[in-house]
Design a protein around this motif. Structure first.
Motif, mmCIF file in Angstrom:
data_model
loop_
_atom_site.group_PDB
_atom_site.id
_atom_site.type_symbol
_atom_site.label_atom_id
_atom_site.label_comp_id
_atom_site.label_asym_id
_atom_site.label_seq_id
_atom_site.Cartn_x
_atom_site.Cartn_y
_atom_site.Cartn_z
ATOM 1 N N ARG A 136 0.983 -1.406 0.028
ATOM 2 C CA ARG A 136 0.189 -0.090 0.128
ATOM 3 C C ARG A 136 0.854 1.135 -0.003
ATOM 4 O O ARG A 136 1.769 1.378 0.738
ATOM 5 N N ASN A 137 0.793 2.033 -0.846
ATOM 6 C CA ASN A 137 1.443 3.264 -1.284
ATOM 7 C C ASN A 137 0.716 4.473 -0.737
ATOM 8 O O ASN A 137 -0.286 4.420 -1.297
ATOM 9 N N GLU A 138 1.727 5.594 -0.663
ATOM 10 C CA GLU A 138 0.794 6.598 -0.187
ATOM 11 C C GLU A 138 0.272 7.500 -1.465
ATOM 12 O O GLU A 138 -0.661 8.332 -1.490
ATOM 13 N N LEU A 171 -4.255 8.831 1.465
ATOM 14 C CA LEU A 171 -2.986 8.127 2.005
ATOM 15 C C LEU A 171 -1.903 8.985 1.903
ATOM 16 O O LEU A 171 -0.753 8.730 2.462
ATOM 17 N N PHE A 172 -2.054 10.303 1.413
ATOM 18 C CA PHE A 172 -0.712 11.182 1.084
ATOM 19 C C PHE A 172 -0.287 11.559 2.506
ATOM 20 O O PHE A 172 -0.856 11.911 3.505
ATOM 21 N N GLY A 173 1.213 11.313 2.704
ATOM 22 C CA GLY A 173 1.976 11.680 3.788
ATOM 23 C C GLY A 173 2.019 10.441 4.733
ATOM 24 O O GLY A 173 2.639 10.619 5.803
ATOM 25 N N THR A 174 1.479 9.308 4.535
ATOM 26 C CA THR A 174 1.312 8.252 5.360
ATOM 27 C C THR A 174 2.421 7.231 5.176
ATOM 28 O O THR A 174 2.370 6.298 5.758
ATOM 29 N N GLY A 175 3.376 7.380 4.045
ATOM 30 C CA GLY A 175 4.195 6.437 3.717
ATOM 31 C C GLY A 175 3.702 5.152 2.949
ATOM 32 O O GLY A 175 2.672 5.014 2.663
ATOM 33 N N SER A 176 4.497 4.203 3.102
ATOM 34 C CA SER A 176 4.093 2.818 2.293
ATOM 35 C C SER A 176 4.120 1.683 3.265
ATOM 36 O O SER A 176 4.962 1.534 4.355
ATOM 37 N N VAL A 177 3.446 0.611 3.079
ATOM 38 C CA VAL A 177 3.576 -0.619 3.744
ATOM 39 C C VAL A 177 3.976 -1.557 2.619
ATOM 40 O O VAL A 177 3.245 -1.964 1.516
ATOM 41 N N PRO A 178 5.070 -2.230 2.745
ATOM 42 C CA PRO A 178 5.502 -2.952 1.558
ATOM 43 C C PRO A 178 4.875 -4.303 1.392
ATOM 44 O O PRO A 178 4.066 -4.845 2.187
ATOM 45 N N ASN A 223 3.525 14.702 8.472
ATOM 46 C CA ASN A 223 3.334 14.563 6.923
ATOM 47 C C ASN A 223 1.911 14.654 6.435
ATOM 48 O O ASN A 223 1.914 15.411 5.336
ATOM 49 N N SER A 224 1.089 14.276 7.015
ATOM 50 C CA SER A 224 -0.286 14.017 6.362
ATOM 51 C C SER A 224 -1.335 14.935 6.915
ATOM 52 O O SER A 224 -2.540 15.163 6.449
ATOM 53 N N GLY A 225 -0.904 15.369 8.151
ATOM 54 C CA GLY A 225 -2.009 16.354 8.710
ATOM 55 C C GLY A 225 -3.133 15.537 9.730
ATOM 56 O O GLY A 225 -3.911 16.105 10.587
ATOM 57 N N TYR A 226 -2.982 14.153 9.563
ATOM 58 C CA TYR A 226 -4.009 13.290 10.376
ATOM 59 C C TYR A 226 -3.546 13.475 11.899
ATOM 60 O O TYR A 226 -2.188 13.549 12.275
#
Length: 195
Positions: free
Chosen positions: A31-33, A39-46, A123-126
């Motif tokens: 899962r990519n940002e 998902l922007f700013g949340t990074g990736s799960v490989p 990074n995301s604001g969440y």
């Protein structure tokens, strides 16, 4: 031994009185940002390979299955899945099935897919969110199987899952791009080996 895009790779090492058991490997795509606006700013799960075991009970009209798997890389989380299916034989080569599903995941899995740590929050604001272990989802699934010959089958499937309170409290789900209602549809080919 079986290989399936839907059911993973596994082997039946025990088969008696309707019970089957053995090891299983499944995969979970990364899962990519950039996969979605939420998902922007949340990074990736490989990409994750999940290894574990299954126990299945089969009758001509009924089947029940449980799996326990651990992510090997990627989320590194623990997943318990259970299902119960009613089965209907339409013809010698076509079978229908469907029934309830349940999934329970540990805090490591939930943090990877639903959590927001300090860096992701910046990074995301969440808001930060650190979910614990618990029920991930309940739902229902159905499938239609066409047995092309003894070893090759084609399966079309669909599922609806409702996210439980722990993942549903995630800012990713609460946000405008998220939803507690999860739908899956697909198709797969299955090949069974025998020695």
């Amino acid at each position: 031994v079986f290989i399936s895009a839907r059911d993973g790779v596994g082997a039946t090492l025990f088969d008696a009185a309707g019970f089957k058991a053995g090891p299983i490997l499944r995969y979970r795509f990364p899962r990519n940002e950039w996969d979605g606006p939420g998902l922007f700013g949340t990074g990736s799960v490989p990409f994750t390979v999940e290894g574990g075991g299954f126990l299945r009970y089969d009758q001509p009209w009924f089947a029940a299955k449980i799996e326990l798997r651990r992510g090997l890389g990627g989320s590194n989380g623990l997943i318990f899945d259970a299902l119960v299916d009613g089965k209907l034989r339409v013809s010698d080569s076509v079978f229908l099935s469907g029934g309830p599903r349940l999934s329970v995941t540990d805090a490591t899995f939930n943090q990877a897919y639903f959590g927001i740590n300090a860096g992701q929050s910046f990074n995301s604001g969440y808001a930060q969110y650190y979910p614990g272990a618990g029920l991930r989802s309940v739902g229902v699934g159905t499938s239609a199987l066409w047995r092309i010959h003894d070893r090759l089958s084609f399966v079309a499937f669909g599922a609806y899952n409702y996210l439980a309170d722990i993942p549903a409290a995630s800012p990713l789900v609460q946000g405008p791009a998220g939803s507690r209602n999860q739908f899956v549809v697909g198709s797969a080919l299955t090949w069974r080996f025998s020695w």
